[in-house]
Every structure is written in structure tokens, then in C-alpha cells.
Design a protein around this motif. Structure first.
Motif, PDB file in Angstrom:
ATOM      1  N   SER A 108       0.829  -1.219   0.000  1.00 17.12           N
ATOM      2  CA  SER A 108       0.000   0.000   0.000  1.00 17.12           C
ATOM      3  C   SER A 108       0.857   1.260   0.000  1.00 17.12           C
ATOM      4  O   SER A 108       0.579   2.235   0.702  1.00 17.12           O
ATOM      5  N   SER A 130      -6.998  -0.302   1.697  1.00 16.09           N
ATOM      6  CA  SER A 130      -7.354  -0.823   0.380  1.00 16.09           C
ATOM      7  C   SER A 130      -8.718  -0.275  -0.019  1.00 16.09           C
ATOM      8  O   SER A 130      -9.420   0.343   0.790  1.00 16.09           O
ATOM      9  N   THR A 131      -9.072  -0.501  -1.269  1.00 17.87           N
ATOM     10  CA  THR A 131     -10.384  -0.077  -1.743  1.00 17.87           C
ATOM     11  C   THR A 131     -11.471  -0.939  -1.120  1.00 17.87           C
ATOM     12  O   THR A 131     -11.205  -2.042  -0.636  1.00 17.87           O
ATOM     13  N   GLU A 140      -8.391  -3.657  -3.603  1.00 18.35           N
ATOM     14  CA  GLU A 140      -7.052  -3.395  -4.117  1.00 18.35           C
ATOM     15  C   GLU A 140      -6.307  -2.473  -3.163  1.00 18.35           C
ATOM     16  O   GLU A 140      -6.874  -1.490  -2.678  1.00 18.35           O
ATOM     17  N   ILE A 142      -4.161   0.495  -1.694  1.00 19.99           N
ATOM     18  CA  ILE A 142      -4.002   1.880  -2.143  1.00 19.99           C
ATOM     19  C   ILE A 142      -3.040   2.593  -1.208  1.00 19.99           C
ATOM     20  O   ILE A 142      -2.964   2.284  -0.019  1.00 19.99           O
ATOM     21  N   ARG A 146      -4.031   8.200  -1.524  1.00 21.57           N
ATOM     22  CA  ARG A 146      -5.348   7.928  -2.113  1.00 21.57           C
ATOM     23  C   ARG A 146      -6.445   8.059  -1.050  1.00 21.57           C
ATOM     24  O   ARG A 146      -7.546   8.516  -1.346  1.00 21.57           O
TER      25      ARG A 146
END
Length: 278
Positions: A108, A130-131, A140, A142, A146
């Protein structure tokens, strides 16, 4: 009560007074598939473990629990507006984090030292968001930047602080009981007053990797108290299943069901220091 949602393993209802009843089923999922058959007592074990942890985290972060539900596998919760990212803390290298590290030395967006192995302890716990992927798709990893773009810098910093604080408290308590908390995912949301609040389940065998401390050996896959046992069977030649085939996984054999139940049960009893009675 009004039925709101059914996920792979939990069902959600709304009570007449606006609370939510979260019911943990005995269903189990792996690789984004709901599996058959159920794991007996799994829902009650995880719910009771969550309630135990929520009490011990109350001074770390507010939680959504309004009270116990009508049976051992349910709990009454205050509704939250959930944060649109998955908040994950890692103290050891395993799973998707290990795969990411082997690819580019990062998880990440966090650069890690060279030479780490499967199961290696990290220099310090890290926040690896993560997403939140739609049902049927994969989360996913990140980078922190983000998260800042999604929720703003102040909230992103709080998400990181709270996630690491929950991990640290959980790891300390688990270690006293001979268990390593390798990593964990927490769910956070805003309550009606705009306060970031701990929701969903917390520090369970479905949301965390628990390893027996006396068997920890970096450089191999660790024995675990979570559903890694099921994942291992599904990817073994014995199952005959090809993850890339697009076909659903095979039915779990009785021995895998029973051994999985025993792992969930042992995690509960070792962590809480009490016998599970359903």
C-alpha cells in the motif's frame, strides 16, 4: 424487523427504534466465494468474540454496539455512515501484503526493508488501506495519499491513528495469551454526531490473522486460527479446484469443516480465557 441486506456471511435488519440487528451466520467465504457447508457455531463464536473485544477497545475508539442481540450470534448496533476505504493494519508480512512486497518491496505504498520473508515481523506496525470493492470484486491496496484524496487529510490521519491503535491494543492482549495478531481489518464510520466509530466486527478470525506464538517461524506459511486452513485446502491438489477457472469452489469435506470449527473455537477460548457455550 425490516431486512436490509444479506452479505456472504452476515445479515442486517432494522429494528422499530432505528437500531440495526447484525446477525452473523455460520456461512464461510474464501476467495470472494460463499462456501458450503456452513461451519457450526461460527456465527456465535465470532459475535461473542467481537463483543469481548469491543469492551476492551472502548477507551481506544467509540464503538457501535448498543447491546446484545436476542441470541448469541447477533448484536444490536447504532447505524453508521461507513468510511469508503478498508482500514488494515499489519505487524507481520503475510497474505496479499507478502505478494505485494515480493513484487515491488512495498505494501500500500509503504516501502519495507529488504530481505523479509513469509511471516516476518515488520519493524513497526503499518497502515495498509485498500479499496472497498463491490461484491464479487477484489479489494485493491491503495497508498495513503489515495485515502487523503477520498476523505481528506484530517480524516485520513485519524483512520490511520485509530487502525494502528486498535491493532496495537489487540496485539498486546493476544500476545499475553500466546497468540500473534499478524494483521487485522477494521471497519470505521461516522455516527450521528460525526464521530469516527468502530463498526462491524473487530479482531475476529474472519477479520484478522491469528498465529500461535510458540509455532511462529518466519520463512514459511504460519499455522493459524483463522480461515487460512480453508484457503489452503481449496488451493491444494486434494480439492481439485482451479481458482482461475471461473467455476465455484467444491463443497468442503467434513474433516475440513470440523477442523475449521476447532480453530475458530480455540482462538475464542484462548483469547477470552473462557469456554464457549453458544
Amino acid at each position: 424487523m425490516k431486512h436490509l441486506h444479506s452479505g456472504k456471511v452476515r445479515d442486517l435488519y432494522e429494528t422499530d427504534d432505528g437500531l440495526l440487528l447484525m446477525v452473523a451466520s455460520d456461512r464461510i467465504s474464501a476467495f470472494d466465494h460463499a462456501l458450503e457447508p456452513d461451519i457450526p457455531d461460527k456465527g456465535a463464536i465470532l459475535t461473542q468474540l467481537s463483543l469481548w473485544w469491543f469492551e476492551r477497545l472502548a477507551d481506544v475508539v467509540p464503538h457501535h454496539i448498543a447491546g446484545p442481540g436476542p441470541d448469541a450470534r447477533s448484536m444490536l448496533c447504532r447505524p453508521l455512515r461507513m468510511v469508503p476505504v478498508e482500514c488494515v493494519a499489519r505487524g507481520y508480512l503475510a497474505g496479499s501484503g507478502l505478494a505485494d512486497y515480493r513484487r515491488d518491496g512495498m505494501v500500500s505504498g509503504v516501502r519495507l526493508p529488504e530481505g523479509l520473508e513469509d511471516g516476518s515481523r515488520l519493524p513497526e506496525p503499518i497502515f495498509t488501506p485498500s479499496t472497498k470493492a463491490p461484491v464479487g470484486e477484489h479489494d485493491e491496496p491503495i497508498p495513503f495519499e489515495r485515502v487523503v484524496a477520498e476523505v481528506g487529510e484530517e480524516t485520513a490521519e485519524e483512520l490511520r491513528r485509530i487502525t494502528l491503535a486498535v491493532y496495537t491494543r489487540g496485539a498486546e492482549i493476544a500476545r499475553e495469551r500466546g497468540i500473534i495478531l499478524a494483521d487485522t481489518k477494521v471497519e470505521l464510520g461516522w455516527d450521528s454526531d460525526g464521530v469516527l466509530t468502530l463498526g462491524d466486527e473487530v479482531l475476529t478470525s474472519d477479520s484478522s490473522r491469528f498465529w500461535p506464538a510458540d509455532e511462529w517461524r518466519p520463512g514459511r506459511q504460519q499455522p493459524s486460527f483463522d480461515k487460512q486452513f480453508v484457503r489452503d485446502w481449496l488451493t491444494s491438489p486434494e480439492s481439485g479446484w482451479d481458482r482461475s477457472s471461473g467455476t465455484p469452489p467444491p463443497r468442503l469435506p467434513d474433516k475440513v469443516v470440523e477442523q475449521t470449527r476447532q480453530r475458530y473455537l480455540e482462538a475464542y477460548e484462548r483469547i477470552t480465557g473462557t469456554s464457549f457455550n453458544g
